[in-house]
Design a protein around this motif. Structure first.
Motif, PDB file in Angstrom:
ATOM      1  N   MET A   1     -46.959 -58.969  12.909  1.00  0.00           N
ATOM      2  CA  MET A   1     -46.068 -59.860  13.658  1.00  0.00           C
ATOM      3  C   MET A   1     -45.634 -61.073  12.837  1.00  0.00           C
ATOM      4  N   ALA A   2     -45.535 -60.928  11.519  1.00  0.00           N
ATOM      5  CA  ALA A   2     -45.159 -62.043  10.646  1.00  0.00           C
ATOM      6  C   ALA A   2     -43.833 -62.651  11.081  1.00  0.00           C
ATOM      7  N   GLY A   3     -43.858 -63.973  11.304  1.00  0.00           N
ATOM      8  CA  GLY A   3     -42.653 -64.704  11.676  1.00  0.00           C
ATOM      9  C   GLY A   3     -42.271 -64.612  13.136  1.00  0.00           C
ATOM     10  N   ALA A   4     -42.953 -63.779  13.893  1.00  0.00           N
ATOM     11  CA  ALA A   4     -42.631 -63.635  15.321  1.00  0.00           C
ATOM     12  C   ALA A   4     -43.466 -64.622  16.143  1.00  0.00           C
TER      13      ALA A   4
ATOM     14  N   LYS B   1     -48.766 -71.374  21.915  1.00  0.00           N
ATOM     15  CA  LYS B   1     -47.789 -70.615  21.148  1.00  0.00           C
ATOM     16  C   LYS B   1     -48.342 -70.449  19.737  1.00  0.00           C
ATOM     17  N   GLY B   2     -47.990 -69.344  19.092  1.00  0.00           N
ATOM     18  CA  GLY B   2     -48.523 -69.097  17.759  1.00  0.00           C
ATOM     19  C   GLY B   2     -47.515 -68.454  16.829  1.00  0.00           C
ATOM     20  N   LEU B   3     -47.791 -68.598  15.528  1.00  0.00           N
ATOM     21  CA  LEU B   3     -46.957 -68.001  14.490  1.00  0.00           C
ATOM     22  C   LEU B   3     -47.878 -67.432  13.422  1.00  0.00           C
ATOM     23  N   VAL B   4     -47.668 -66.178  13.050  1.00  0.00           N
ATOM     24  CA  VAL B   4     -48.523 -65.486  12.082  1.00  0.00           C
ATOM     25  C   VAL B   4     -47.865 -65.509  10.711  1.00  0.00           C
ATOM     26  N   ALA B   5     -48.639 -65.946   9.687  1.00  0.00           N
ATOM     27  CA  ALA B   5     -48.170 -65.932   8.292  1.00  0.00           C
ATOM     28  C   ALA B   5     -49.174 -65.125   7.481  1.00  0.00           C
ATOM     29  N   PRO B   6     -48.866 -63.866   7.152  1.00  0.00           N
ATOM     30  CA  PRO B   6     -49.808 -63.012   6.408  1.00  0.00           C
ATOM     31  C   PRO B   6     -50.114 -63.566   5.012  1.00  0.00           C
ATOM     32  N   LEU B   7     -51.344 -63.317   4.546  1.00  0.00           N
ATOM     33  CA  LEU B   7     -51.771 -63.656   3.185  1.00  0.00           C
ATOM     34  C   LEU B   7     -51.877 -62.354   2.404  1.00  0.00           C
ATOM     35  N   GLN B   8     -50.984 -62.189   1.416  1.00  0.00           N
ATOM     36  CA  GLN B   8     -50.871 -60.906   0.728  1.00  0.00           C
ATOM     37  C   GLN B   8     -52.137 -60.554  -0.044  1.00  0.00           C
ATOM     38  N   GLN B   9     -52.728 -61.549  -0.710  1.00  0.00           N
ATOM     39  CA  GLN B   9     -53.871 -61.246  -1.571  1.00  0.00           C
ATOM     40  C   GLN B   9     -55.099 -60.815  -0.780  1.00  0.00           C
ATOM     41  N   SER B  10     -55.402 -61.536   0.291  1.00  0.00           N
ATOM     42  CA  SER B  10     -56.630 -61.247   1.042  1.00  0.00           C
ATOM     43  C   SER B  10     -56.425 -60.218   2.145  1.00  0.00           C
ATOM     44  N   GLY B  11     -55.185 -60.016   2.538  1.00  0.00           N
ATOM     45  CA  GLY B  11     -54.919 -59.104   3.638  1.00  0.00           C
ATOM     46  C   GLY B  11     -55.087 -59.765   4.998  1.00  0.00           C
ATOM     47  N   GLY B  12     -55.490 -61.032   4.997  1.00  0.00           N
ATOM     48  CA  GLY B  12     -55.637 -61.759   6.250  1.00  0.00           C
ATOM     49  C   GLY B  12     -54.357 -62.488   6.621  1.00  0.00           C
ATOM     50  N   ALA B  13     -54.493 -63.546   7.362  1.00  0.00           N
ATOM     51  CA  ALA B  13     -53.307 -64.289   7.800  1.00  0.00           C
ATOM     52  C   ALA B  13     -53.689 -65.700   8.226  1.00  0.00           C
ATOM     53  N   VAL B  14     -52.692 -66.568   8.139  1.00  0.00           N
ATOM     54  CA  VAL B  14     -52.794 -67.896   8.748  1.00  0.00           C
ATOM     55  C   VAL B  14     -52.058 -67.834  10.085  1.00  0.00           C
ATOM     56  N   ILE B  15     -52.738 -68.226  11.136  1.00  0.00           N
ATOM     57  CA  ILE B  15     -52.105 -68.274  12.466  1.00  0.00           C
ATOM     58  C   ILE B  15     -52.087 -69.731  12.912  1.00  0.00           C
ATOM     59  N   ASN B  16     -50.878 -70.261  12.993  1.00  0.00           N
ATOM     60  CA  ASN B  16     -50.738 -71.662  13.419  1.00  0.00           C
ATOM     61  C   ASN B  16     -50.408 -71.688  14.911  1.00  0.00           C
ATOM     62  N   LEU B  17     -51.169 -72.491  15.650  1.00  0.00           N
ATOM     63  CA  LEU B  17     -51.013 -72.570  17.101  1.00  0.00           C
ATOM     64  C   LEU B  17     -50.488 -73.942  17.504  1.00  0.00           C
ATOM     65  N   SER B  18     -49.841 -73.977  18.654  1.00  0.00           N
ATOM     66  CA  SER B  18     -49.368 -75.246  19.213  1.00  0.00           C
ATOM     67  C   SER B  18     -49.381 -75.125  20.731  1.00  0.00           C
ATOM     68  N   PHE B  19     -49.249 -76.284  21.416  1.00  0.00           N
ATOM     69  CA  PHE B  19     -49.317 -76.297  22.874  1.00  0.00           C
ATOM     70  C   PHE B  19     -47.973 -76.017  23.534  1.00  0.00           C
ATOM     71  N   GLY B  20     -46.890 -76.253  22.829  1.00  0.00           N
ATOM     72  CA  GLY B  20     -45.587 -76.099  23.454  1.00  0.00           C
ATOM     73  C   GLY B  20     -45.430 -77.094  24.595  1.00  0.00           C
ATOM     74  N   ILE B  21     -44.857 -76.639  25.707  1.00  0.00           N
ATOM     75  CA  ILE B  21     -44.601 -77.552  26.820  1.00  0.00           C
ATOM     76  C   ILE B  21     -45.878 -77.908  27.578  1.00  0.00           C
ATOM     77  N   SER B  22     -46.984 -77.257  27.267  1.00  0.00           N
ATOM     78  CA  SER B  22     -48.243 -77.573  27.946  1.00  0.00           C
ATOM     79  C   SER B  22     -49.007 -78.709  27.267  1.00  0.00           C
ATOM     80  N   ILE B  23     -48.361 -79.384  26.318  1.00  0.00           N
ATOM     81  CA  ILE B  23     -49.057 -80.415  25.553  1.00  0.00           C
ATOM     82  C   ILE B  23     -49.581 -81.547  26.433  1.00  0.00           C
ATOM     83  N   LEU B  24     -48.818 -81.933  27.457  1.00  0.00           N
ATOM     84  CA  LEU B  24     -49.254 -83.048  28.300  1.00  0.00           C
ATOM     85  C   LEU B  24     -50.524 -82.692  29.059  1.00  0.00           C
ATOM     86  N   ASP B  25     -50.576 -81.447  29.555  1.00  0.00           N
ATOM     87  CA  ASP B  25     -51.796 -80.999  30.243  1.00  0.00           C
ATOM     88  C   ASP B  25     -52.959 -80.941  29.272  1.00  0.00           C
TER      89      ASP B  25
END
Length: 330
Positions: free
Chosen positions: A69-72, A87-111
């Motif tokens: 799901m890279a970039g989705a 909400k999340g965004l997947v950035a694959p790591l080619q060398q390790s085969g893993g990924a960085v997944i960055n998360l955020s709250f989106g509109i639920s940040i206030l809660d």
């Protein structure tokens, strides 16, 4: 320092809600803010899909599908309570085969800020969430200031209104308040009695002991009148030593006569002011709203005055009803 450690440090600075996930979906590193959301559950070592439930896309149920799901954009939430949505965004790591997944709250940040007691230090300095938090805090501060100001203004208005309807010396209602109550009772066609009370020999107290003694007598007389009437009744000071009591819903002459007798008896008792006795009495006249064919404020006040004057002519320290006067019996 290894490449993984360097990457983790960089991610912590730029996006403190990141996850480093290996090719098997196991969490190897977690950002400090993300870990703060689950202080009792160390995220490192947990399976990503064991901690989070994918809401969209629903087709992602395996680690390989997740890695594809890279970039989705991902929509997910915690599997345990509180089930905060993220909400999340997947950035694959080619060398390790893993990924960085960055998360955020989106509109639920206030809660999230409310539920987890987050501050600006829990976000990247360039995160737009910081600007939103500042705006929310500024709005909250402005609304609180506005609410506080409105409460003060409302309190000031109520205090001013109360002062406008209160006799400052005795704390009783004043003539303006009496007029207001009387007008309302007449407008609503309510039955009531109006008692006009005048303190006899009050001037001699003032002349003999001074105005301080006179003020004391007025205050004590006001206290007695409040004690001998109901909370629903209106007790007003309408002149120097003149008072009006309005009894809503009370028109029984025998009951009113008993109240007047108690008032007279108590007001006849000497009041001690600085070791000096202040002796007064009271003359009272009462009129009933039911005695007048066309009820007007001026007319019932005049009727009570006539009864009061008759009480004074009869020797003072007594009570007379308007119904017993000659002009009413005709």
């Amino acid at each position: 320092m290894t490449d993984t450690q360097e990457l983790a440090g960089l991610l912590e600075t730029l996006c403190p809600m990141f996850l480093l996930v290996d090719q098997k979906g196991c969490i190897g590193q977690a950002g400090s803010t993300l870990q703060k959301l689950r202080p009792e559950l160390p995220l490192v070592g947990q399976g990503f899909l064991d901690v989070f439930e994918l809401i969209r896309p629903r087709t992602v149920t395996t680690v390989p599908a997740l890695m594809s799901m890279a970039g989705a954009k991902l929509h997910l939430k915690f599997r345990d309570e509180p089930r905060t949505t993220l909400k999340g965004l997947v950035a694959p790591l080619q060398q390790s085969g893993g990924a960085v997944i960055n998360l955020s709250f989106g509109i639920s940040i206030l809660d999230a800020v409310r539920d987890y007691a987050l501050t600006s230090a829990d976000f990247s300095g360039t995160d737009l969430a910081i600007e939103l938090l500042y705006l929310v805090e500024a709005k909250s501060a402005a609304m609180e200031a506005s609410r506080s100001l409105n409460l003060r203004l409302q309190g000031a208005m109520l205090a001013a209104e109360e002062q406008a309807y209160t006799d400052t010396l005795t704390g009783l209602k004043n003539r303006r308040a009496m007029d207001h109550v009387l007008g309302h009772l007449i407008l609503t066609n309510s039955a009531f009695a109006l008692m006009h009370l005048d303190l006899d020999f009050f001037k001699s107290v003032n002349d003999r002991l001074g105005h301080a003694a006179g003020d004391y007598v007025l205050q004590q007389a006001a206290r007695i009148m409040l004690e001998e009437t109901r909370s629903a009744d209106t007790v007003a000071r309408v002149g120097g030593d003149e008072f009006v009591i309005i009894f809503k819903g009370l028109t029984q002459e025998g009951t009113l006569a008993s109240i007047a007798d108690r008032l007279i008896a108590r007001l006849n008792e000497p009041m001690m002011f600085q070791t000096q006795p202040c002796s007064i009495s009271a003359s009272i006249g009462t009129a009933l709203s039911t005695q007048l064919q066309v009820l007007k404020a001026a007319d019932i006040l005049h009727a009570a005055d006539l009864a009061l004057y008759q009480a004074k002519r009869d020797g003072r320290s007594c009570h007379r009803l308007y119904s017993t006067l000659t002009n009413v019996q005709s």
